[in-house]
Write an enzyme that holds these catalytic residues in place. Structure first.
Site, PDB file in Angstrom:
ATOM      1  N   ARG A 167      -4.962  25.163 -10.048  1.00 63.97           N
ATOM      2  CA  ARG A 167      -4.434  23.944  -9.441  1.00 63.97           C
ATOM      3  C   ARG A 167      -3.797  23.103 -10.541  1.00 63.97           C
ATOM      4  O   ARG A 167      -4.484  22.559 -11.413  1.00 63.97           O
ATOM      5  CB  ARG A 167      -5.546  23.166  -8.730  1.00 63.97           C
ATOM      6  N   ALA A 174      -8.019  27.904   2.847  1.00 61.56           N
ATOM      7  CA  ALA A 174      -7.565  26.656   3.464  1.00 61.56           C
ATOM      8  C   ALA A 174      -6.055  26.698   3.610  1.00 61.56           C
ATOM      9  O   ALA A 174      -5.375  27.425   2.890  1.00 61.56           O
ATOM     10  CB  ALA A 174      -7.991  25.449   2.630  1.00 61.56           C
ATOM     11  N   GLU A 202      -0.911  31.197  -5.344  1.00 62.95           N
ATOM     12  CA  GLU A 202      -1.657  32.114  -4.479  1.00 62.95           C
ATOM     13  C   GLU A 202      -1.534  33.562  -4.940  1.00 62.95           C
ATOM     14  O   GLU A 202      -2.450  34.361  -4.736  1.00 62.95           O
ATOM     15  CB  GLU A 202      -1.169  31.998  -3.028  1.00 62.95           C
ATOM     16  N   GLU A 210      -5.035  31.276   8.235  1.00 62.83           N
ATOM     17  CA  GLU A 210      -5.163  31.168   6.788  1.00 62.83           C
ATOM     18  C   GLU A 210      -6.212  32.132   6.237  1.00 62.83           C
ATOM     19  O   GLU A 210      -6.037  32.673   5.136  1.00 62.83           O
ATOM     20  CB  GLU A 210      -5.512  29.726   6.387  1.00 62.83           C
ATOM     21  N   GLY A 258      -7.882   6.136   0.990  1.00 60.64           N
ATOM     22  CA  GLY A 258      -7.302   4.994   0.288  1.00 60.64           C
ATOM     23  C   GLY A 258      -5.814   5.147   0.049  1.00 60.64           C
ATOM     24  O   GLY A 258      -5.106   4.156  -0.125  1.00 60.64           O
ATOM     25  N   GLU A 301      -4.039  12.558   4.985  1.00 63.88           N
ATOM     26  CA  GLU A 301      -4.546  13.908   5.243  1.00 63.88           C
ATOM     27  C   GLU A 301      -5.869  13.875   6.006  1.00 63.88           C
ATOM     28  O   GLU A 301      -6.766  13.096   5.690  1.00 63.88           O
ATOM     29  CB  GLU A 301      -4.765  14.666   3.933  1.00 63.88           C
ATOM     30  N   ARG A 349       0.842  -1.186   0.000  1.00 66.38           N
ATOM     31  CA  ARG A 349       0.000   0.000   0.000  1.00 66.38           C
ATOM     32  C   ARG A 349       0.885   1.247   0.000  1.00 66.38           C
ATOM     33  O   ARG A 349       1.836   1.337   0.783  1.00 66.38           O
ATOM     34  CB  ARG A 349      -0.935   0.030   1.212  1.00 66.38           C
ATOM     35  N   GLU A 404      -4.807  34.538   3.382  1.00 67.47           N
ATOM     36  CA  GLU A 404      -5.281  34.340   2.019  1.00 67.47           C
ATOM     37  C   GLU A 404      -6.249  35.419   1.552  1.00 67.47           C
ATOM     38  O   GLU A 404      -6.377  35.658   0.352  1.00 67.47           O
ATOM     39  CB  GLU A 404      -5.945  32.962   1.874  1.00 67.47           C
ATOM     40  N   LEU A 412      -2.396  24.377   5.474  1.00 60.02           N
ATOM     41  CA  LEU A 412      -1.827  23.176   6.074  1.00 60.02           C
ATOM     42  C   LEU A 412      -1.566  23.336   7.565  1.00 60.02           C
ATOM     43  O   LEU A 412      -1.229  24.428   8.039  1.00 60.02           O
ATOM     44  CB  LEU A 412      -0.507  22.828   5.386  1.00 60.02           C
TER      45      LEU A 412
END
Length: 200
Positions: free
Chosen positions: A80, A92, A160, A109, A132, A136, A53, A113, A94
């Site tokens: 993106r 959003a 950004e 953020e 899967g 995250e 995996r 942003e 991290l």
């Protein structure tokens, strides 16, 4: 309505850990995520060969559905590269600073942003966006009572730096989610969760 089958597990996610017989790094360059390959053994079946995996290590993220007094959502149009599209998104970031709670990251953020801050915060949901393959965990918040404060010295870079921010009525964003014009998963989850909970 029939009750749940008593032979089924409880209707809740549960911690578990299957044996890992081997593990190796596939990619690790110090930027946000890393990839590793684990050899996993099915519990109670030592006769079976372990299976491979791939795991994407990820620090987690905080996501903000910011609503003003007119029930408009603060959104971003951002490129993106992985999907080759400019997506309609919401702020959003991290959980990569260490020591910050998800709500603290969400607050930071939002300012960095968009240049806005909020005094009212409600946790909507926490999700595993792609369990899967990825570790995250995303924490989604509703932010209200907004005021413009500027980016507090934060200078956006790369994608950004090209992002466009704007206000969209919640009902229009909700409709765009339902008819497929907006496909970013955090936006969809936040919008539907806020509506389902009667918060927007």
């Amino acid at each position: 309505m029939p009750s749940a089958d008593a032979s089924q597990p409880a209707l809740a996610d549960a911690a578990a850990s299957w044996p890992v017989t081997g593990s190796g790094d596939l990619h690790r360059d110090g930027w946000v995520v890393a990839l590793r390959a684990d050899q996993v053994q099915r519990p109670g079946h030592p006769e079976e060969e372990p299976f491979r995996r791939i795991v994407m290590e990820h620090p987690g993220a905080a996501v903000v559905l910011a609503l003003d007094e007119q029930d408009r959502v603060l959104v971003l149009w951002q490129y993106r590269h992985a999907v080759g599209q400019v997506l309609v998104e919401i702020p959003a970031g991290l959980l990569d600073q260490g020591g910050e709670t998800p709500e603290q990251v969400a607050r930071r953020e939002l300012v960095e942003e968009t240049g806005w801050e909020a005094s009212s915060w409600t946790h909507l949901v926490t999700t595993w966006p792609s369990p899967g393959i990825s570790a995250e965990r995303a924490h989604l918040f509703l932010a209200r009572d907004l005021r413009e404060v500027g980016r507090q010295g934060f200078v956006p870079e790369h994608e950004e730096a090209e992002a466009v921010t704007g206000w969209v009525p919640f009902e229009e964003l909700h409709a765009a989610v339902l008819d497929g014009r907006v496909q970013d998963a955090p936006v969809i989850i936040a919008v539907l969760a806020a509506r389902a909970r009667g918060l927007a």
